[in-house]
Design a protein around this motif. Structure first.
Motif, PDB file in Angstrom:
ATOM      1  N   VAL A 242     -10.806  24.597 -34.141  1.00 46.28           N
ATOM      2  CA  VAL A 242      -9.975  23.469 -33.728  1.00 46.28           C
ATOM      3  C   VAL A 242      -8.717  23.984 -33.058  1.00 46.28           C
ATOM      4  O   VAL A 242      -8.067  24.908 -33.564  1.00 46.28           O
ATOM      5  N   GLN A 243      -8.385  23.394 -31.928  1.00 42.13           N
ATOM      6  CA  GLN A 243      -7.100  23.709 -31.323  1.00 42.13           C
ATOM      7  C   GLN A 243      -6.187  22.500 -31.470  1.00 42.13           C
ATOM      8  O   GLN A 243      -6.584  21.378 -31.172  1.00 42.13           O
ATOM      9  N   VAL A 244      -5.002  22.746 -31.981  1.00 39.42           N
ATOM     10  CA  VAL A 244      -3.996  21.695 -32.014  1.00 39.42           C
ATOM     11  C   VAL A 244      -2.939  22.053 -30.983  1.00 39.42           C
ATOM     12  O   VAL A 244      -2.254  23.068 -31.116  1.00 39.42           O
ATOM     13  N   GLU A 245      -2.847  21.231 -29.968  1.00 44.40           N
ATOM     14  CA  GLU A 245      -1.805  21.444 -28.962  1.00 44.40           C
ATOM     15  C   GLU A 245      -0.688  20.476 -29.257  1.00 44.40           C
ATOM     16  O   GLU A 245      -0.909  19.275 -29.403  1.00 44.40           O
ATOM     17  N   MET A 246       0.499  20.993 -29.382  1.00 46.39           N
ATOM     18  CA  MET A 246       1.602  20.125 -29.792  1.00 46.39           C
ATOM     19  C   MET A 246       2.920  20.531 -29.148  1.00 46.39           C
ATOM     20  O   MET A 246       3.001  21.572 -28.494  1.00 46.39           O
ATOM     21  N   VAL A 247       3.889  19.686 -29.332  1.00 39.72           N
ATOM     22  CA  VAL A 247       5.237  19.795 -28.790  1.00 39.72           C
ATOM     23  C   VAL A 247       5.156  19.764 -27.262  1.00 39.72           C
ATOM     24  O   VAL A 247       5.378  18.730 -26.658  1.00 39.72           O
ATOM     25  N   SER A 248       4.807  20.899 -26.640  1.00 38.65           N
ATOM     26  CA  SER A 248       4.565  20.926 -25.189  1.00 38.65           C
ATOM     27  C   SER A 248       5.636  20.203 -24.391  1.00 38.65           C
ATOM     28  O   SER A 248       5.351  19.527 -23.408  1.00 38.65           O
ATOM     29  N   ALA A 249       6.875  20.346 -24.844  1.00 36.14           N
ATOM     30  CA  ALA A 249       7.971  19.717 -24.102  1.00 36.14           C
ATOM     31  C   ALA A 249       8.210  20.473 -22.810  1.00 36.14           C
ATOM     32  O   ALA A 249       8.050  21.694 -22.754  1.00 36.14           O
ATOM     33  N   ASN A 250       8.612  19.769 -21.776  1.00 38.99           N
ATOM     34  CA  ASN A 250       8.975  20.434 -20.530  1.00 38.99           C
ATOM     35  C   ASN A 250      10.150  21.359 -20.775  1.00 38.99           C
ATOM     36  O   ASN A 250      11.107  20.976 -21.449  1.00 38.99           O
ATOM     37  N   PRO A 251      10.106  22.555 -20.196  1.00 35.43           N
ATOM     38  CA  PRO A 251      11.216  23.487 -20.429  1.00 35.43           C
ATOM     39  C   PRO A 251      12.414  23.170 -19.542  1.00 35.43           C
ATOM     40  O   PRO A 251      12.936  24.038 -18.864  1.00 35.43           O
ATOM     41  N   THR A 252      12.834  21.928 -19.561  1.00 37.30           N
ATOM     42  CA  THR A 252      14.011  21.529 -18.787  1.00 37.30           C
ATOM     43  C   THR A 252      15.211  21.305 -19.686  1.00 37.30           C
ATOM     44  O   THR A 252      16.250  20.815 -19.235  1.00 37.30           O
ATOM     45  N   GLY A 253      15.058  21.610 -20.963  1.00 38.32           N
ATOM     46  CA  GLY A 253      16.161  21.430 -21.883  1.00 38.32           C
ATOM     47  C   GLY A 253      15.719  21.782 -23.287  1.00 38.32           C
ATOM     48  O   GLY A 253      14.531  22.033 -23.515  1.00 38.32           O
ATOM     49  N   PRO A 254      16.671  21.844 -24.212  1.00 38.19           N
ATOM     50  CA  PRO A 254      16.329  22.168 -25.597  1.00 38.19           C
ATOM     51  C   PRO A 254      15.461  21.076 -26.204  1.00 38.19           C
ATOM     52  O   PRO A 254      15.462  19.934 -25.753  1.00 38.19           O
ATOM     53  N   LEU A 255      14.741  21.443 -27.245  1.00 38.31           N
ATOM     54  CA  LEU A 255      13.937  20.457 -27.963  1.00 38.31           C
ATOM     55  C   LEU A 255      14.856  19.455 -28.639  1.00 38.31           C
ATOM     56  O   LEU A 255      15.916  19.800 -29.145  1.00 38.31           O
ATOM     57  N   HIS A 256      14.440  18.203 -28.648  1.00 37.14           N
ATOM     58  CA  HIS A 256      15.198  17.242 -29.455  1.00 37.14           C
ATOM     59  C   HIS A 256      14.346  16.727 -30.592  1.00 37.14           C
ATOM     60  O   HIS A 256      13.238  17.213 -30.827  1.00 37.14           O
ATOM     61  N   VAL A 257      14.898  15.781 -31.309  1.00 40.99           N
ATOM     62  CA  VAL A 257      14.282  15.414 -32.581  1.00 40.99           C
ATOM     63  C   VAL A 257      12.879  14.822 -32.408  1.00 40.99           C
ATOM     64  O   VAL A 257      12.002  15.034 -33.246  1.00 40.99           O
ATOM     65  N   ALA A 258      12.655  14.107 -31.319  1.00 44.07           N
ATOM     66  CA  ALA A 258      11.318  13.553 -31.095  1.00 44.07           C
ATOM     67  C   ALA A 258      10.291  14.682 -30.960  1.00 44.07           C
ATOM     68  O   ALA A 258       9.171  14.568 -31.448  1.00 44.07           O
ATOM     69  N   HIS A 259      10.670  15.782 -30.324  1.00 46.19           N
ATOM     70  CA  HIS A 259       9.771  16.936 -30.273  1.00 46.19           C
ATOM     71  C   HIS A 259       9.560  17.495 -31.675  1.00 46.19           C
ATOM     72  O   HIS A 259       8.495  18.016 -31.981  1.00 46.19           O
ATOM     73  N   GLY A 260      10.608  17.394 -32.479  1.00 46.64           N
ATOM     74  CA  GLY A 260      10.488  17.834 -33.861  1.00 46.64           C
ATOM     75  C   GLY A 260       9.431  17.041 -34.600  1.00 46.64           C
ATOM     76  O   GLY A 260       8.645  17.584 -35.368  1.00 46.64           O
ATOM     77  N   ARG A 261       9.396  15.747 -34.330  1.00 43.85           N
ATOM     78  CA  ARG A 261       8.373  14.943 -34.983  1.00 43.85           C
ATOM     79  C   ARG A 261       6.990  15.371 -34.505  1.00 43.85           C
ATOM     80  O   ARG A 261       6.057  15.464 -35.300  1.00 43.85           O
ATOM     81  N   ASN A 262       6.878  15.592 -33.230  1.00 46.56           N
ATOM     82  CA  ASN A 262       5.609  16.041 -32.685  1.00 46.56           C
ATOM     83  C   ASN A 262       5.155  17.317 -33.415  1.00 46.56           C
ATOM     84  O   ASN A 262       4.019  17.409 -33.882  1.00 46.56           O
TER      85      ASN A 262
END
Length: 506
Positions: free
Chosen positions: A112-132
RNA sequence: GCGCCCGUAGCUCAGUGGACAGAGCGGCGGACUUCUAAUCCGCGGGUCGGAGGUUCGAAUCCUCCCGGGCGCACCA
């Protein structure tokens, strides 16, 4: 065979009763240790009175090993009352299984692969990414415990207009100018401007540092820019057509809500949808039986898109799974903050961790079901940290560690009963025995929220037991030490599943 | 307009077919010469958004309505 005393009891009863049996723990002590409604279910098909069926099942149950007596109650429930010996044997089974307890249970292990967060690297992670991440990582840990082989991956959208604007914003800051119209602003842009070179790798580094701090370890990173190289080969395999100078996927014919643009009109550059295609193929061709995407609810429209892509390319769409979670709203001092990237008032994941700690952060972000919007007051979460459930659970773990530290080295592991078990001991054993079903349920529902909820109950039962009974130098020392060891294992496992530390001292 | 999600105690939420609906926080009152009182015990608190329906049985399933969130780009 993984340890699961309750399932074994249910299976024994099932074969005695000739029907599938599920056992549940009744809310009332008078209703026994376990109860089943199987007679109510069977009554219809058997065309018999429920209580009649129940009486038959109760008789069969009374003959089972470990069952002291079975009663028919209410409309047709069968209530089981168990002997202390059954509880003691259950505890022994849990202890013997220590490292694996709660797990197993999957018929066919999958890759199984779990792909997660995957935020664009245009800024630091914020809390919604934390939930992800908190959600995705908990799912990954649950799958792994259940017996699957799991890998975590991060997907960088390092191509396209947003990245151009990001670089342009940093460049502008280096020249001392305002960022472009749709650019990025904020202190972090200034920080990047003060450093040399391409800001993107710097941003990636910062994101990866935050994730490690948040206790999510990725096995691999994939980049959109690399995947796009596969497109010339892949796009012809799709069901496509030309319209208005652009290349479209005929995804609506394969279960999607609408068709999607793959190559833009004009420069024929690939959209992120095109990269999605390459990435899906990449995932499935790497041999994962199941590819799990963890996405915010604002992406719910892409669920059908991925399935359509899989169908167009001849893959089983069942192998592609999209897990959605709702938004996070933070309040601070009663004031709502919107988690939009273009504004300065967002709360970064690192700030959030500074504020309430990694343990509480992980806990709060999986505490609620993915379908539930999280409303979280940061001030409250940090101010009242002493009363957070996460500390309540950790405290139970630390208390047990204290007892075990003080236990004599030569303490026996035999679990010999020196007398009848107290109600608190019985309740705690039954609680521990629930773990396999809690884990199985969380895996099946793709919802980890049951784990912290269960951990609170375990801590609850332990604290109550602790308050009523002494462990060391008591007549039941052997049994109680075993009970403590098993409780520590279960609590540590639950905390581990949600990424929270299990401390030995507090 | 269409799609997804939510509506349960003062607050934040568990609970997706079973026995009088649960927890934490907040409120009030008790318990420390004992392995950690970050604990324990007690009290108060609910038309499970509303209306119909299915069922022996519904917070849970179906239909409609009301209220809220999020989407519906040749951004990602």
């Amino acid at each position: 065979m993984p340890a699961d005393p309750v399932s074994k009891l249910a299976a024994a009863l099932a074969s005695a009763a000739g029907a599938d049996v599920e056992l549940e723990r009744p809310g009332e002590a008078e209703h026994g240790d376990y109860a089943t409604n199987v007679a109510l279910r069977l009554a219809g098909t058997r065309r018999q009175a429920p209580r009649e069926v129940a009486a038959e099942i109760a008789e069969a149950a009374a003959g089972l090993e470990g069952v002291e007596r079975a009663e028919v109650a209410g409309p047709g429930f069968v209530n089981l009352f168990l002997r202390d010996e059954w509880l003691s044997a259950a505890l022994a089974e849990i202890l013997a299984d220590e490292d694996a307890f709660g797990g197993g249970g999957v018929g066919e292990p999958e890759r199984v692969q779990v792909e997660m967060v995957s935020a664009n690297p245009t800024g630091p992670l914020h809390v919604a990414h934390g939930r992800n991440g908190a959600y995705g990582d908990a799912i990954a840990r649950l799958f792994a415990l259940a017996g699957h082989v799991v890998e975590r991956e991060y997907y960088y959208n390092d191509a396209g207009g947003q990245m151009d604007r990001f670089r342009a914003s940093v460049e502008a800051a280096r020249r001392g100018e305002e960022p472009p119209e749709d650019g990025y602003r904020g202190a972090y842009i200034e920080d990047l401007a003060a450093l040399k070179g391409d800001p993107v790798p710097l941003m990636l580094k910062e994101i990866e540092t935050s994730l490690e701090r948040f206790r999510i370890h990725f096995d691999s990173f994939r980049r959109q820019s690399e995947l796009e190289l596969l497109l010339p080969e892949l796009l012809p395999r799709l069901d496509t057509y030309e319209k208005d100078g652009a290349l479209w996927a005929r995804s609506s014919a394969h279960g999607d809500d609408e068709d999607r643009v793959l190559l833009r009109s004009g420069d024929r550059s690939p959209t992120y949808r095109a990269a999605d295609v390459a990435y899906l193929v990449d995932k499935l061709d790497r041999g994962f039986d199941r590819a799990i995407y963890v996405l915010g609810a604002d992406h719910h429209g892409t669920r059908n898109w991925y399935a359509a892509v899989a169908r167009m390319l001849g893959y089983d769409p069942e192998r592609v799974e999209v897990l959605l979670y709702q938004m996070v709203n933070l309040t601070k001092g009663g004031e709502q903050t919107r988690l939009s990237r273009r504004r300065g008032d967002i709360v970064f994941l690192d700030d959030f961790m500074d504020e309430i700690g990694v343990d509480a952060a992980r806990w709060y972000l999986v505490n609620r079901g993915p379908d539930q919007t999280i409303d979280l007051d940061v001030d409250l979460a940090s101010e009242r940290s002493q009363k957070n459930p996460v500390y309540y659970v950790q405290y139970a773990h630390a208390r047990i560690a204290g007892i075990l530290r003080n236990a004599p080295d030569n303490a026996s592991n035999k679990l010999l009963l020196a007398g009848p078990l107290a109600p608190e001991e019985r309740e705690l054993v039954k609680r521990l025995a629930e773990l396999p079903s809690v884990v199985a349920d969380a895996v099946e529902k793709r919802g980890p929220q049951g784990v912290p909820a269960y951990a609170i109950r375990v801590a609850d039962d332990f604290h109550r037991f602790y308050h009523e009974h002494r462990v060391l130098e008591s007549e039941q020392q052997e049994f109680r030490l075993g009970l403590c060891r098993a409780t520590r294992t279960v609590i540590a496992r639950c905390l581990g599943l949600v990424g929270v530390d299990a401390p030995d001292r507090m």
